[in-house]
Design a protein around this motif. Structure first.
Motif, PDB file in Angstrom:
ATOM      1  N   GLY A  58      -6.120   5.476  -0.630  1.00 57.55           N
ATOM      2  CA  GLY A  58      -6.154   5.037   0.746  1.00 57.55           C
ATOM      3  C   GLY A  58      -7.339   4.099   0.942  1.00 57.55           C
ATOM      4  O   GLY A  58      -8.198   3.971   0.061  1.00 57.55           O
ATOM      5  N   GLN A  98       0.849  -1.182   0.000  1.00 58.87           N
ATOM      6  CA  GLN A  98       0.000   0.000   0.000  1.00 58.87           C
ATOM      7  C   GLN A  98       0.885   1.232   0.000  1.00 58.87           C
ATOM      8  O   GLN A  98       1.760   1.387   0.852  1.00 58.87           O
ATOM      9  N   LYS A 142      -1.311   5.459   3.005  1.00 60.29           N
ATOM     10  CA  LYS A 142      -1.855   4.951   4.270  1.00 60.29           C
ATOM     11  C   LYS A 142      -2.792   5.995   4.867  1.00 60.29           C
ATOM     12  O   LYS A 142      -2.377   7.125   5.124  1.00 60.29           O
TER      13      LYS A 142
END
Lengths: 116, 113
Positions: A107, A2, A5
């Motif tokens: 996100g 990812q 965040k």
């Protein structure tokens, strides 16, 4: 992995309070940072966006604060209202690839509930 | 305002069926996208297309294919639906240049039984 965040995952705020949602990114090539708002049963819609040449952008009760050195940006909702209850997504993008091949990195979203 | 229309709001299919999800936009956008949205997992990109007959894999293309024969229409195909493809599917579009705003449809909630 990812690359954006987002926190917190959920947030409860009283009417009139300030809602703050934070995002951190890793890729220094990102040069566009939008926030999307999604109501239940609807697709996300662009709320506000910022580019890294400014540190803050305000539209009505919604403000993005951007910290380039910390690689963080946040959404502030002033005077939060029950009608602001929604899911909020931050995102980031780079235009370094050829114009057609950009894609947003998202996100995971924050569910905001504003109590009356 | 741009309108992105997804053909079905709710869809129920059986395991193994071939499923077509249709998306149409009315603003001559060159870029179109298919996402799936699952609780706690955010928006995950399945496929996108930057022009007619062009397509590029997103982050989770396995089990899906797409078709873009006309500029305004972008179809998502589940060749053999499985229960783990039960999800909300969102279509989005945007202009090619100087406009990064994404316009989303209202989504299709697909249940595979």
């Amino acid at each position: 992995q990812q690359q954006v965040k987002q926190s917190p995952q959920s947030l409860i705020v009283q009417k009139g309070g300030i809602s703050i949602i934070n995002c951190a990114y890793e890729n220094t090539a990102f040069d566009y940072f939008p926030w999307y708002q999604q109501f239940p049963g609807k697709g996300p819609a662009l709320l506000i966006a910022i580019r890294p040449d400014v540190s803050e952008k305000k539209e009505g009760r919604f403000t993005i604060s951007f910290n380039k050195s910390a690689k963080q940006f946040s959404l502030h909702i002033m005077d939060s209202q029950p009608g602001d209850s929604a899911t909020y997504f931050c995102a980031a993008e780079t235009r370094f690839r050829a114009g057609n091949n950009r894609k947003l990195i998202w996100g995971l979203g924050t569910s905001l509930a504003v109590n009356p | 305002d741009v309108k992105v229309t997804q053909s079905s709001r709710y869809l129920v299919k059986r395991t193994g069926e071939k499923v077509f999800l249709e998306c149409v936009q009315d603003m001559d956008h060159e870029n179109m996208f298919w996402y799936r949205q699952d609780p706690g997992l955010g928006l995950r990109l399945i496929y996108f297309s930057y022009d007619v007959k062009m397509k590029e894999k997103g982050d989770i293309p396995e089990g899906y294919s797409v078709s873009r024969e006309k500029k305004e229409r972008f179809s998502l195909i589940l060749e053999s639906a499985s229960t783990n493809q039960t999800s909300m599917y969102l279509c989005a579009s945007r202009l090619r240049r100087n406009n990064e705003k994404l316009f989303f449809g209202s989504g299709t909630q697909l249940s595979v039984l």
